[in-house]
Design an enzyme around this catalytic site. Structure first.
Site, PDB file in Angstrom:
ATOM      1  N   LYS A  52      21.622  20.407 -24.505  1.00 32.26           N
ATOM      2  CA  LYS A  52      21.278  19.410 -23.488  1.00 32.26           C
ATOM      3  C   LYS A  52      21.888  19.782 -22.143  1.00 32.26           C
ATOM      4  CE  LYS A  52      20.898  15.760 -26.941  1.00 32.26           C
ATOM      5  NZ  LYS A  52      21.519  14.596 -27.593  1.00 32.26           N
ATOM      6  N   GLY A  62      17.802  13.609 -29.381  1.00 36.66           N
ATOM      7  CA  GLY A  62      17.767  12.186 -29.710  1.00 36.66           C
ATOM      8  C   GLY A  62      19.172  11.652 -29.865  1.00 36.66           C
ATOM      9  N   ALA A 119      27.322  13.804 -33.497  1.00 40.29           N
ATOM     10  CA  ALA A 119      27.468  14.741 -34.609  1.00 40.29           C
ATOM     11  C   ALA A 119      28.254  14.156 -35.782  1.00 40.29           C
ATOM     12  CB  ALA A 119      28.121  16.030 -34.116  1.00 40.29           C
ATOM     13  N   LYS A 129      20.363  11.983 -18.904  1.00 38.88           N
ATOM     14  CA  LYS A 129      21.070  10.787 -19.386  1.00 38.88           C
ATOM     15  C   LYS A 129      22.588  10.949 -19.311  1.00 38.88           C
ATOM     16  CE  LYS A 129      22.210  12.723 -23.437  1.00 38.88           C
ATOM     17  NZ  LYS A 129      23.385  12.803 -24.241  1.00 38.88           N
ATOM     18  N   VAL A 168      33.433  20.661 -22.333  1.00 39.78           N
ATOM     19  CA  VAL A 168      32.572  20.568 -21.161  1.00 39.78           C
ATOM     20  C   VAL A 168      32.107  19.123 -20.942  1.00 39.78           C
ATOM     21  CG1 VAL A 168      30.485  21.493 -20.114  1.00 39.78           C
ATOM     22  CG2 VAL A 168      31.748  22.861 -21.780  1.00 39.78           C
ATOM     23  N   GLU A 226      29.293  17.741 -19.671  1.00 42.24           N
ATOM     24  CA  GLU A 226      27.966  18.232 -19.300  1.00 42.24           C
ATOM     25  C   GLU A 226      27.377  17.458 -18.109  1.00 42.24           C
ATOM     26  OE1 GLU A 226      25.810  21.076 -19.412  1.00 42.24           O
ATOM     27  OE2 GLU A 226      26.532  21.041 -21.479  1.00 42.24           O
TER      28      GLU A 226
END
Lengths: 331, 331
Positions: free
Chosen positions: A107, A136, A140, A191, A279, A281
């Site tokens: 992502k 989606g 994890a 997002k 990270v 992101e």
């Protein structure tokens, strides 16, 4: 349905994908950038660095050799953090079999060329193959516990999407197909910026009304950009859009949300980014989104506010006041 | 902008609307079904029954007299629980001035004729006037604390919607206009059923992936029904749709969510409903939605599951298993 899958990457998502595929009795090889880290996962039977507390499944073949990793695969899963995608696939280019499809779970949008993960791989690799993206609401460690979850598999090649759907689906993991790969990848990246804003709301104690409004207006602005970039409107209301946005914004564990919460409570954004083990992101993606918003001439007030807070020293309270006192509008 | 507003109702939402309107210096009258309860709010300067802990603003005129309540009003706000709307407006019919617009903040669909709140009022009242609906993520006690929030004002008469927008907007309360009143009212009703399902997920500890998937698939199914009933698709992604759905599903205080959580932990649905002090709107609405889904031939698996659990003795675990093992689909 695919039978022999090579996973490129050894992070949390790579590990839970191995668990799901082994649960279904499929052949799974795992490749990692760093042979030492991969060897440690094999030796301990657990991914202590990225998914501690869960046993890796029996029967995974750990293969650090670039030439051997993808030899027998009929599907390749790319599970590498966004900023490493270009470097990893450049290294693997000459060993990547033509015609074997690649499905990505990465992502993000790269800062350099503003590309999505499969666009980066497509640019780097020789030969031709089909691509898909799986995205989606899939934290994890909930997947590792086999809690019910669902995900979207997107590809321009709908037959490929269906084959991947059947490859991954279990009685606790539902996979939906979608043909809008651009939309699904953009959702997964954009997002994370909104999640930082959600964390800021949590950190300032502004409440659930404000957070819900943020999600709703945030989804509206990432959809505006996505549609200009060729994504389909409905994708943003789906699992990879709204669904993933919701988990990322409500899960206490989310890195992007937690980063927002920390800076709202007074942490310095740049220092926090520099000292983070993993990270964030959304902070990197935020820069790419500001560039894309300019190119496509789209108004993105929430992303702009997050960018000003992280990179332009704007105070959180000033950013919130500016958002609340914009001109009154039609929805 | 309106200057003289009569509020019909004395609940939590009625009270926070009085606070907002008085903050703007407007004339506010409040009418209640039960003169005793209205008198108590006036005497204590606080709505102890429905919004304890917050002072009512200075200058509200408490008017229990049906004939006098709406005499000078240029806007009437209807803030009555859904199942009382018909009865209250039947009683007030002969005192309701023609041509004075009514804006409703009620959420629900009546079980008898399957109508939205403004449709019920329209059916009951003589004379002609314009209607609007105000709906969005607006937990009352956060509004009472003036935490930032936003709401949608919907009307077929867009000038009316704009006038209400300017009447209610403050520096901490953003009002957006929308011309899809059917959509906005359906969103406000249908999301309460999904909130019960969200509570069930919380109560069974299924995690944030499952909850996010539920919100996303829940929004998809209420949108399918809404669009068949004439609502606009985009409304469901807006503040009154997605926004309100998110607050209702994440706020620990929400009555519908809490009801779902209780039954997932083993409480008997019918007993819990019977013993509840306040109305669990989503349980009543659920029956109406099942009827509407049948009439409009729309598949609503989540609403169906909630209905089976509340009214047909289906176990929570069976309902979840049935949802997870449906045929694999395109999104």
């Amino acid at each position: 349905m695919f039978k022999d899958i090579t996973i490129i990457g050894d992070g949390a998502m790579a590990s839970v994908c191995a668990m799901i595929l082994r649960q279904k009795g499929l052949a799974v090889k795992m490749w990692g950038y760093d042979p030492k880290q991969l060897g440690e996962i094999e030796a301990k039977g657990e991914n202590i660095k990225f998914l501690p507390g869960y046993k890796m499944p029996e029967g995974v073949v750990y293969q650090p050799d670039d030439a051997k990793a993808m030899l027998s695969a009929d599907l390749i899963l790319s599970a590498v953090p966004c900023q490493f995608v270009r470097c990893v696939w450049s290294r693997l280019n000459k060993y990547s079999p033509d015609n074997i499809p690649i499905v990505s779970v990465t992502k993000g949008i790269d800062n350099e060329k503003l590309l999505t993960p499969t666009e980066i791989i497509r640019e780097v690799l020789n030969g031709s193959r089909e691509y898909a993206a799986l995205s989606g609401p899939t934290i994890a460690d909930e997947l590792a516990r086999r809690l019910p979850a669902s995900i979207t598999c997107a590809s321009c090649d709908i037959e490929l999407a269906q084959n991947i759907q059947y490859t991954f689906a279990t009685e606790w993991f539902r996979v939906y197909t979608n043909d809008d790969i651009v939309g699904v990848e953009l959702c997964g990246a954009l997002k994370n910026v909104i999640a930082i804003a959600a964390g800021i709301i949590d950190g300032t104690g502004l409440g659930d009304n404000a957070k819900a409004a943020l999600l709703s207006r945030g989804l509206a602005e990432i959809k505006r950009l996505g549609v200009k970039m060729g994504a389909r409107d409905e994708t943003f209301s789906g699992l990879s859009g709204l669904g993933d946005l919701v988990t990322t914004c409500i899960s206490p564990k989310g890195r992007n949300r937690s980063f927002g919460e920390a800076i709202a409570k007074g942490a310095d954004p740049q220092e926090t980014l520099a000292n983070s083990n993993s990270v964030i992101e959304g902070a990197a993606t935020c820069k790419s989104v500001i560039s894309l918003a300019k190119i496509h001439n789209v108004e993105m007030p929430i992303t702009q506010a997050v960018h000003s807070i992280i990179y332009q020293n704007k105070s959180v309270s000033q950013a919130i006041q500016d958002l609340m006192t914009r001109k009154l509008k039609h929805e």
